[in-house]
Scaffold this motif. Structure first.
Motif, PDB file in Angstrom:
ATOM      1  N   GLY A 121       0.788  -1.223   0.000  1.00  0.00           N
ATOM      2  CA  GLY A 121       0.000   0.000   0.000  1.00  0.00           C
ATOM      3  C   GLY A 121       0.819   1.271   0.000  1.00  0.00           C
ATOM      4  N   ARG A 122       2.114   1.184   0.350  1.00  0.00           N
ATOM      5  CA  ARG A 122       2.962   2.373   0.330  1.00  0.00           C
ATOM      6  C   ARG A 122       3.804   2.466  -0.941  1.00  0.00           C
ATOM      7  N   ALA A 123       3.624   1.557  -1.873  1.00  0.00           N
ATOM      8  CA  ALA A 123       4.398   1.590  -3.118  1.00  0.00           C
ATOM      9  C   ALA A 123       4.079   2.867  -3.894  1.00  0.00           C
ATOM     10  N   VAL A 188      -3.804  10.387  -8.467  1.00  0.00           N
ATOM     11  CA  VAL A 188      -4.293  10.225  -7.096  1.00  0.00           C
ATOM     12  C   VAL A 188      -3.134  10.445  -6.132  1.00  0.00           C
ATOM     13  N   ASP A 189      -3.325  11.329  -5.181  1.00  0.00           N
ATOM     14  CA  ASP A 189      -2.264  11.717  -4.257  1.00  0.00           C
ATOM     15  C   ASP A 189      -1.982  10.601  -3.256  1.00  0.00           C
ATOM     16  N   GLU A 190      -0.745  10.123  -3.255  1.00  0.00           N
ATOM     17  CA  GLU A 190      -0.381   8.995  -2.394  1.00  0.00           C
ATOM     18  C   GLU A 190      -0.495   9.344  -0.915  1.00  0.00           C
ATOM     19  N   ALA A 202      -2.953   1.892  -4.397  1.00  0.00           N
ATOM     20  CA  ALA A 202      -1.885   1.201  -5.129  1.00  0.00           C
ATOM     21  C   ALA A 202      -2.445   0.240  -6.182  1.00  0.00           C
ATOM     22  N   PRO A 203      -3.448  -0.603  -5.864  1.00  0.00           N
ATOM     23  CA  PRO A 203      -4.026  -1.446  -6.920  1.00  0.00           C
ATOM     24  C   PRO A 203      -4.623  -0.658  -8.074  1.00  0.00           C
TER      25      PRO A 203
END
Length: 237
Positions: A121-123, A188-190, A202-203
């Motif tokens: 999820g942090r990729a 989309v802002d991480e 991430a997906p």
């Protein structure tokens, strides 16, 4: 090349046995998810990959035969990803992929071979997009079942409490997923997604990378925020 994709939420509550008395509340979401999986079947892929969030040691690839369980939620229910190879013991699926495997079982998937990939999820967005391009190149006709929730901050009772930014974030993501808008997904802002506990970020960005050059169109099948969490179902073909 990517020929179709289904975007679905991944809460274990999607499984009626887990939701128990609250199960009817998510019946429209379940029906939309099954419709989206139907689009994958109609595309006649050579390979289907289930993609979902899986942080830490859970991130990585899972072969057919990997197993998932909802026993941790007090339900004696197990699922298996695709057709298992009896010679290869399957590893344990993270919850997001277990929900995907459950959807395929519910849809009675008998099409292409099935594999899975849990994305950290942090990729960063670029890494996610690169992984998507690699998946799309795996076969002539690749389909993706992309599992992931929107923000978990839509109400004071939501898992992440109320964040005033959540509704607008979910609206932008839902519009992008429904329109197969790759540029909007890339944007989309991480950090904001992380703050809002949006596990699908991430997906979704992996999907964007996989769909680059495929010319797919999108269709929104469902959007709501039960329990204060953004759920979107879309089909790309």
């Amino acid at each position: 090349m990517l020929v179709a994709a289904a975007v679905c939420p991944c809460p274990p509550l999607l499984v009626p046995e887990v939701a128990a008395g609250a199960a009817p509340e998510l019946d429209p979401a379940r029906a939309a998810c099954l419709d989206a999986v139907g689009v994958l079947a109609a595309s006649r892929p050579d390979l289907l990959v289930v993609v979902g969030p899986g942080d830490g040691s859970a991130a990585g690839a899972y072969p057919a035969g990997a197993h998932g369980s909802f026993r941790g939620f007090g339900v004696p229910l197990d699922v298996t990803l695709g057709a298992p190879d009896p010679a290869v013991p399957g590893p344990r699926l993270p919850d997001s992929l277990a929900v995907g495997a459950w959807l395929l079982e519910r849809a009675r998937w008998t099409g292409a071979p099935v594999e899975a990939l849990a994305v950290d999820g942090r990729a960063p967005a670029g890494k996610c997009a690169g992984a998507g391009r690699e998946l799309a190149a795996r076969a002539d006709r690749v389909a993706l079942l992309v599992m992931g929730d929107g923000s978990a901050c839509r109400t004071v009772k939501a898992p992440g409490y109320l964040d005033e930014r959540a509704e607008a974030f979910d609206a932008r993501v839902t519009e992008a997923l429904g329109a197969a808008d790759l540029a909007a997904l890339d944007a989309v802002d991480e950090t904001l997604a992380y703050d809002l506990k949006a596990a699908g970020r991430a997906p979704w960005q992996l999907l964007s990378g996989a769909a680059r050059g495929a010319g797919l169109g999108g269709r929104l099948l469902y959007e709501d925020a039960p329990y204060g969490v953004g759920y979107t179902v879309a089909a790309w073909s």
